[in-house]
Design a protein around this motif. Sequence first.
Motif, mmCIF file in Angstrom:
data_model
loop_
_atom_site.group_PDB
_atom_site.id
_atom_site.type_symbol
_atom_site.label_atom_id
_atom_site.label_comp_id
_atom_site.label_asym_id
_atom_site.label_seq_id
_atom_site.Cartn_x
_atom_site.Cartn_y
_atom_site.Cartn_z
ATOM 1 N N GLU A 35 47.848 45.253 37.897
ATOM 2 C CA GLU A 35 47.693 43.859 37.465
ATOM 3 C C GLU A 35 46.284 43.562 36.926
ATOM 4 O OE1 GLU A 35 47.904 42.522 41.721
ATOM 5 O OE2 GLU A 35 49.938 42.902 42.152
ATOM 6 N N VAL A 36 45.384 44.350 37.031
ATOM 7 C CA VAL A 36 44.175 44.088 36.528
ATOM 8 C C VAL A 36 44.606 44.418 35.030
ATOM 9 C CG1 VAL A 36 41.772 44.760 36.002
ATOM 10 C CG2 VAL A 36 42.686 44.818 38.401
ATOM 11 N N ILE A 37 45.262 45.305 34.560
ATOM 12 C CA ILE A 37 45.562 45.674 33.057
ATOM 13 C C ILE A 37 46.341 44.138 32.723
ATOM 14 C CG2 ILE A 37 46.800 46.939 31.529
ATOM 15 C CD1 ILE A 37 46.386 49.303 33.220
ATOM 16 N N GLU A 38 47.169 43.713 33.458
ATOM 17 C CA GLU A 38 47.724 42.400 32.993
ATOM 18 C C GLU A 38 46.835 41.186 32.713
ATOM 19 O OE1 GLU A 38 50.848 42.037 35.839
ATOM 20 O OE2 GLU A 38 52.219 43.696 35.262
ATOM 21 N N ARG A 39 46.044 41.260 33.677
ATOM 22 C CA ARG A 39 44.879 40.125 33.469
ATOM 23 C C ARG A 39 44.148 40.366 32.213
ATOM 24 N NH1 ARG A 39 42.815 38.996 39.504
ATOM 25 N NH2 ARG A 39 41.152 37.676 38.386
ATOM 26 N N ILE A 40 43.716 41.649 31.974
ATOM 27 C CA ILE A 40 43.043 41.810 30.858
ATOM 28 C C ILE A 40 43.565 41.598 29.416
ATOM 29 C CG2 ILE A 40 41.861 44.038 29.597
ATOM 30 C CD1 ILE A 40 40.988 45.348 32.167
ATOM 31 N N ILE A 41 44.774 42.117 29.380
ATOM 32 C CA ILE A 41 45.782 42.020 28.185
ATOM 33 C C ILE A 41 45.636 40.213 28.150
ATOM 34 C CG2 ILE A 41 47.824 41.896 27.313
ATOM 35 C CD1 ILE A 41 48.203 44.834 28.684
ATOM 36 N N LYS A 42 46.074 39.610 29.182
ATOM 37 C CA LYS A 42 46.135 38.128 29.224
ATOM 38 C C LYS A 42 44.778 37.450 28.476
ATOM 39 C CE LYS A 42 47.148 33.908 31.827
ATOM 40 N NZ LYS A 42 47.598 33.296 33.216
#
Length: 368
Positions: A150-157
Amino acid sequence: MKSKTAKYCNAACRNSARNESRRVTYLYNATNSPFFQELARQAIRARTELIFEGFTEEDLGALYDVYALAQKYNGYGERKSAGLAPFELSHICPVRGETTVGLFRADNLVIAPRGLNRSHSVRHFSGGASISRAKVSPRHFLGRDSNQKEVIERIIKIIGEDTVLAVVESRKIQPAKRHALVCWLREHLDHDNPDHAKHFAILESASATVLAGIKREVQGKEALDGSGWSPRMSDEVTVLLAEWERIGKAYRPDILPAIERLRFIEAGTSRRLRLEFEIDDAGIQMVFDMLHGKPVSTVKPLIDAVLDKALSNDMVYQPTLELKALGAVVVPRVLGCFSSELDGELISFVPRLTGLDPHADDVPLWSL
């Protein structure tokens, strides 16, 4: 006339499908790559993904290059498995400052020995890059138990999908080797095969090396003999000097003349004087401190000591005439290090003692 077996109605439809397939593949590669997993770890450490806000394609590419370089110095993980002290990405402006959060960005990182990085702790001399803690709103807060995916998804966003996809493509970022091996083995190991039962038992805990051996076994290939092999090592001095040049060229041109002077001294002697042997623990600390924001004058004693040794014995070190000229020029170096007065003296002495034109394009940096 359209073919009965055509998958797409037209070229635009086909290109759209290809682009979507490419997007899914690259996002998968990013999410499962060691690089983005490290970004997630750093975001959790900083307690916010805002340390990546405003990243351009150049910023993300430069960060990956520094990360990859650190992996190379660490023997791609083999140094750690061999029980040796690895190098770490050390922050110039600390992650957990009193009022600031240091960014995980190439211009705020130094590849440094682990011991020096740990002892440096949260000290900040100057420079680097950070954001104010007051900027971190609750919606951007990350707890230490945050889910990595989930953190990676937030970083990509927050970086932007287009920027991430461009860097994944340009740097050829791939899923972790271990992750790829686990996926392959899950698909090819047979639960009904008694010989495979022992492999299932260690699938989630085994190292990539062990998993690679299991894969070769399943494929019917001979096991690789790793006897006598050891990871390539990079010593502390070599790494810090390389970082000196990297940071100087990219972010701090003021420190370049100093490293050029050191290189000139080394090149102007016999092979008995090599920087990796001449710089002791005190010198290593000086370089570390300078790379973390202290002024270039911090390394003055180090350069003085190396030059003094190079000129101490003509028979052993065989200094060149140009190096002797440099020594003659910087005799009054007690006045300061790389000051405008000293640089002026150097420019006036160099043509008289060495025949160099100080205003020529090819004059070495140490003379300017």
